[in-house]
Each structure stands twice: as C-alpha cells, then as structure tokens.
Design a protein around this motif. Structure first.
Motif, PDB file in Angstrom:
ATOM      1  N   GLY A 106       6.468  -4.285   6.374  1.00  0.00           N
ATOM      2  CA  GLY A 106       6.588  -5.092   7.577  1.00  0.00           C
ATOM      3  C   GLY A 106       5.732  -6.341   7.500  1.00  0.00           C
ATOM      4  O   GLY A 106       4.923  -6.508   6.600  1.00  0.00           O
ATOM      5  N   THR A 107       5.887  -7.182   8.448  1.00  0.00           N
ATOM      6  CA  THR A 107       5.111  -8.424   8.506  1.00  0.00           C
ATOM      7  C   THR A 107       3.644  -8.093   8.734  1.00  0.00           C
ATOM      8  O   THR A 107       3.299  -7.455   9.714  1.00  0.00           O
ATOM      9  CB  THR A 107       5.624  -9.317   9.648  1.00  0.00           C
ATOM     10  N   GLY A 108       2.799  -8.488   7.804  1.00  0.00           N
ATOM     11  CA  GLY A 108       1.383  -8.198   7.939  1.00  0.00           C
ATOM     12  C   GLY A 108       0.991  -6.809   7.508  1.00  0.00           C
ATOM     13  O   GLY A 108      -0.197  -6.475   7.512  1.00  0.00           O
ATOM     14  N   GLY A 109       1.940  -5.979   7.147  1.00  0.00           N
ATOM     15  CA  GLY A 109       1.630  -4.641   6.665  1.00  0.00           C
ATOM     16  C   GLY A 109       1.201  -3.671   7.737  1.00  0.00           C
ATOM     17  O   GLY A 109       0.508  -2.698   7.472  1.00  0.00           O
ATOM     18  N   PHE A 110       1.601  -3.929   8.997  1.00  0.00           N
ATOM     19  CA  PHE A 110       1.165  -3.065  10.088  1.00  0.00           C
ATOM     20  C   PHE A 110       2.074  -1.859  10.292  1.00  0.00           C
ATOM     21  O   PHE A 110       1.788  -1.021  11.133  1.00  0.00           O
ATOM     22  CB  PHE A 110       1.127  -3.870  11.391  1.00  0.00           C
ATOM     23  N   LYS A 111       3.166  -1.802   9.557  1.00  0.00           N
ATOM     24  CA  LYS A 111       4.137  -0.737   9.769  1.00  0.00           C
ATOM     25  C   LYS A 111       4.165   0.179   8.564  1.00  0.00           C
ATOM     26  O   LYS A 111       4.286  -0.291   7.426  1.00  0.00           O
ATOM     27  CB  LYS A 111       5.523  -1.352   9.984  1.00  0.00           C
ATOM     28  N   THR A 112       4.030   1.458   8.770  1.00  0.00           N
ATOM     29  CA  THR A 112       4.053   2.440   7.688  1.00  0.00           C
ATOM     30  C   THR A 112       5.313   3.272   7.813  1.00  0.00           C
ATOM     31  O   THR A 112       5.572   3.856   8.868  1.00  0.00           O
ATOM     32  CB  THR A 112       2.810   3.342   7.735  1.00  0.00           C
ATOM     33  N   PHE A 124       7.484   6.467   6.402  1.00  0.00           N
ATOM     34  CA  PHE A 124       7.357   7.732   5.706  1.00  0.00           C
ATOM     35  C   PHE A 124       8.694   8.167   5.141  1.00  0.00           C
ATOM     36  O   PHE A 124       9.747   7.971   5.761  1.00  0.00           O
ATOM     37  CB  PHE A 124       6.852   8.827   6.655  1.00  0.00           C
ATOM     38  N   SER A 146       0.849  -1.192   0.000  1.00  0.00           N
ATOM     39  CA  SER A 146       0.000   0.000   0.000  1.00  0.00           C
ATOM     40  C   SER A 146       0.885   1.243   0.000  1.00  0.00           C
ATOM     41  O   SER A 146       1.885   1.285   0.714  1.00  0.00           O
ATOM     42  CB  SER A 146      -0.896   0.029   1.246  1.00  0.00           C
ATOM     43  N   ASN A 189       3.344   1.078   3.190  1.00  0.00           N
ATOM     44  CA  ASN A 189       3.028   0.043   4.178  1.00  0.00           C
ATOM     45  C   ASN A 189       3.883  -1.177   3.945  1.00  0.00           C
ATOM     46  O   ASN A 189       3.933  -1.705   2.841  1.00  0.00           O
ATOM     47  CB  ASN A 189       1.551  -0.340   4.068  1.00  0.00           C
ATOM     48  N   PHE A 198       0.929   5.635  -0.161  1.00  0.00           N
ATOM     49  CA  PHE A 198       0.127   6.799   0.180  1.00  0.00           C
ATOM     50  C   PHE A 198       0.911   8.081  -0.068  1.00  0.00           C
ATOM     51  O   PHE A 198       2.135   8.117   0.083  1.00  0.00           O
ATOM     52  CB  PHE A 198      -0.281   6.753   1.664  1.00  0.00           C
TER      53      PHE A 198
END
Lengths: 113, 112
Positions: B94-100, B102, B32, B92, B34
């Motif tokens: 990290g494992t599982g996409g929980f870390k964004t 910038f 993802s 996005n 942004f």
C-alpha cells in the motif's frame, strides 16, 4: 515482555447494537492496527492509525467502523449497527514504526446474535 | 487487488525433518515480509521478518526472500510436534506501507 492487551476477550451483542472493542498497544509503539478474522478464514486488514489519524483503511472499513485513541494508552474500534456477518475475531496490533513487525493482542471474539 | 498466496496444506512432515513453507505476493512495491504462526483459536505470533533479498536465519527458522520472483519462504529445521500450527505469510504494501496483507495460511502437521 511488553504485550498488546485487548478487552473484552468475548463480546456478545444483539444485531443492530453498537460495540466498542478496546486495545492497549505496547507503550513505545507508534503505529496501531485492527484486523478481523472470520472463523476459518484469513486475517483481514481493517485499518492502520498513526499520529491520531487513519493512515490507511481497507474496503471493509466503511462508515460502520471508526477508530479512536481517546487517551495516551487506549486504542478503540467502534462498530455501529452491527450485523450478523460482523461476527469474527478482532485483533489489535502495534508496531514501533511502519514496516516493522507488528505484535498482536489475544483478540476479542465478537458474536452478533 | 493486492494478493498474498499460500498453499493451504496440510503439509505433513515427520519429527526432525525440514518443513518448507512458501508464499507469493503480487505487489512489487512491497518492502517488508513476515511469517506468523497461529495456533487454533489464538492470535498470530511473529516468527520471522525479512526486508532484503536472500536468507535470514534465527534458530531453527530461515526466511528466504526473492523480490524478483515475488516469493517468500520459511524453512523450519528439526521440526517438532509443537510446530504444528498454521503459518501465515504477511506482506506490507500500500501507499506508505501502512497496509499489511495476510495469506490464508499453510497448515503444518509434524508427526511424532
């Protein structure tokens, strides 16, 4: 339009004290986040939270930090034994699901003296 | 260390021109992407998001994603002085996409 709200807008604390920053995420969002932005620097990820537990945390988020969802609406960031370098803008964000756009609150400016 | 890189600028364009902002990322598993706008002293404001390769348009904004090149861009057409801000690319991962993660942001100035 629903929004993320953060309180206080500005917190001034003596070094070594504990602070609690508060956030009310958007009501139908399930994922919550805290970020830090030191003046003039980039937005840094601290932690993500889902289903009452931490999903992921950065290397910044050490034992000095903790997060909690004490009730159905609030999401808090606690910083223990604050240091001068903890002075920053702290943003809370929420999203409906993982990978979806995050909506940010206006932030809390934390000043450690 | 997962990185998101942006040219810090400033990027200066005349009013009415197209502003082109670029971003590269290192994590091939990112899903993802942004673009946020941040005015001085304010919080990031979502401008665009994109998940698939190609272009996505919303009004004056177009996001472009090329996962093979690990490249994301934002085009702003008919730039206005009110578009003057710092534009943050966020990815996005990290494992599982929980870390964004910038990027440091690109400062854009639109001259009237």
């Amino acid at each position: 339009e629903p929004e993320v709200t953060q309180t206080p807008s500005h917190q001034v604390t003596q070094m070594g004290q504990e602070v609690i920053l508060r956030c009310v995420p958007i009501s139908n969002h399930l994922y919550f986040y805290w970020y830090r932005q030191i003046l003039g620097q980039k937005v840094e990820f601290l932690v993500s939270f889902y289903n009452n537990e931490i999903s992921e945390k950065s290397e910044i988020f050490d034992d000095q930090f903790s997060v909690e969802r004490p009730d159905g609406s609030n999401f808090t960031l606690k910083i223990r034994s604050t240091k001068l370098e903890d002075s920053a803008m702290y943003f809370c964000a929420s999203s409906p699901s993982v990978g979806q756009p995050q909506h940010f609150g206006d932030g809390t400016r934390l000043s450690i003296l | 260390q997962k990185e998101v890189e942006q040219n810090s600028g400033p990027l200066s364009v005349p009013e009415g021109a197209i502003a082109s902002l670029n971003c590269t990322y290192s994590d091939r598993g990112s899903q993802s992407f942004f673009w946020y706008r941040q005015y001085s002293g304010k919080s990031p404001e979502l401008i665009m998001f994109i998940y698939s390769n190609g272009d996505k348009e919303d009004g004056r904004f177009t996001a472009q994603l090329n996962k093979a090149s690990q490249y994301v861009s934002l085009l702003i057409r008919d730039s206005q002085p009110s578009d003057s801000a710092t534009y943050l690319c966020a990815v996005n991962g990290g494992t599982g996409g929980f870390k964004t993660i910038f990027g440091a942001g690109t400062r854009l100035f639109v001259k009237a």
